[in-house]
Scaffold this motif. Sequence first.
Motif, PDB file in Angstrom:
ATOM      1  N   MET A   8      43.757  33.747  45.780  1.00  0.00           N
ATOM      2  CA  MET A   8      44.693  34.862  45.699  1.00  0.00           C
ATOM      3  C   MET A   8      45.490  34.944  46.988  1.00  0.00           C
ATOM      4  SD  MET A   8      41.746  37.349  44.144  1.00  0.00           S
ATOM      5  CE  MET A   8      42.587  38.902  44.362  1.00  0.00           C
ATOM      6  N   GLU A  11      48.260  39.724  49.820  1.00  0.00           N
ATOM      7  CA  GLU A  11      48.569  41.031  49.245  1.00  0.00           C
ATOM      8  C   GLU A  11      47.770  41.284  47.967  1.00  0.00           C
ATOM      9  OE1 GLU A  11      51.968  38.199  48.030  1.00  0.00           O
ATOM     10  OE2 GLU A  11      50.729  38.622  49.797  1.00  0.00           O
ATOM     11  N   GLU A  12      47.452  40.212  47.241  1.00  0.00           N
ATOM     12  CA  GLU A  12      46.617  40.360  46.051  1.00  0.00           C
ATOM     13  C   GLU A  12      45.181  40.696  46.441  1.00  0.00           C
ATOM     14  OE1 GLU A  12      48.804  37.299  42.943  1.00  0.00           O
ATOM     15  OE2 GLU A  12      47.362  36.483  44.392  1.00  0.00           O
ATOM     16  N   TRP A  15      45.078  44.277  47.309  1.00  0.00           N
ATOM     17  CA  TRP A  15      45.126  45.098  46.093  1.00  0.00           C
ATOM     18  C   TRP A  15      43.733  45.174  45.464  1.00  0.00           C
ATOM     19  CZ3 TRP A  15      43.811  45.023  41.054  1.00  0.00           C
ATOM     20  CH2 TRP A  15      44.388  45.990  40.225  1.00  0.00           C
ATOM     21  N   ASP A 139      41.041  41.773  36.342  1.00  0.00           N
ATOM     22  CA  ASP A 139      42.401  41.529  36.809  1.00  0.00           C
ATOM     23  C   ASP A 139      42.682  40.100  37.269  1.00  0.00           C
ATOM     24  OD1 ASP A 139      43.333  44.318  36.601  1.00  0.00           O
ATOM     25  OD2 ASP A 139      41.813  44.692  38.120  1.00  0.00           O
ATOM     26  N   TRP A 140      41.624  39.333  37.559  1.00  0.00           N
ATOM     27  CA  TRP A 140      41.865  38.020  38.157  1.00  0.00           C
ATOM     28  C   TRP A 140      40.996  36.928  37.555  1.00  0.00           C
ATOM     29  CZ3 TRP A 140      45.934  38.716  41.229  1.00  0.00           C
ATOM     30  CH2 TRP A 140      46.137  39.998  41.778  1.00  0.00           C
TER      31      TRP A 140
END
Length: 402
Positions: A8, A11-12, A15, A139-140
């Motif tokens: 990632m 910034e991810e 988050w 989310d990932w």
Amino acid sequence: MKTMAWPMEPEEIMWALRAIQFKHYKWDIFHRGDTSILPEALVLSAEEHQFLTQTAEAVWAALREVEDVVRRDEALLEAVAVPEHLRQAVIAQRDENPRVTRCDFHLTEQGRWVISEFNDDVPSGFGECTGLAQVLTDDWSERFPGLTFKGDLRGAVVEVLSDWPTIGLVHATGYSEDLQHVALVKEWLEEAGHSTVLGSPANFRVDGDQALVFDTPVDAIFRYYPGEWLGELPNVEEWCKAAPFLPIMNPLSALASQSKRFYACWNEHDIELSEQARDLFEEYLPPSVYLSSLNREEVLKNPKRWVLKGAFGRMGKTVRIGPLMPKDKWEKAVQEAFEAPHIVVAQKRFDTAALWTAKGMGYATVGVYLVDGRFAGYFSRIDKGPLIHYDSWHVPTLVEIS
């Protein structure tokens, strides 16, 4: 076991950390100018996962053989340093109580897995375990192909508490890190239909055969307050009165098995064990001995051989690893230990294998949660040195899909 960086962008990653902070009550994502969660993962093979979970369950069950003997014997409770004013309550407690514990595994330089201890009293890390798994999965998940999170700590905790409609959650109210823990469990329980009341253990009382937190009757207690601290409370007698009838997660007898001296007691007191239990202890638990069984000069002159541990202590605060200490500090640690031998134990040291992380070489502990003795999830940590403590980073644990 291997490590991998989160695939990632910075910034991810931030988050994701914020999502864990605000959605899963992991408020302290920053610590000493760094994140407390390392954007790395420990990756286990399917075979390693099966081995660790099965071993943790087997050793936990074997340790209950010891606990069942110790918790019924006041002399043994004294030997493992359970405070005097709690011993009769431990002896009198109800037999069936919900349990949550964490088993800490280390991979040695020789390629063996060993267990440093079980955290049986108030194990930490619920938010890290469930929050990391949910955020990174929801989310990932596409960034982690071929990998999965194992276990359902939330579901396991809710299931074992399902019989009791109203549950009191008590914690050390002076610590926000404890509040974030019970606030998360409170949310789990309320979403499952329970009523809850949150407070200090000093807000607990008994009226006849009814337990109350403040003035609210409760059917069970989720205790996130160290057992050895209960004796310092003005209402300790209320806790003692409740032990024979009130379901408590975790029960007061968890204080006996939380003591680091517990791991020496079966040999020191010739406690009868099944052959299977003794084999498991010899295979996975480093030998521990009372200081009364050791020569002070031998311990002093062989720091590479020993780890000194206080009977109770959190986040590695009472752990002294000989080869990590300067000569003068080791001498002081040995002196202090032998001045209070009844609250210290010596454990044979093992060499933990190092692994590469984004912070350089590090050392990992794989924490295996058990709820009522069954696997429920992972809580793992990495540190720059072999001692895992308050400053260590939290990392998610992923398992390869076979």
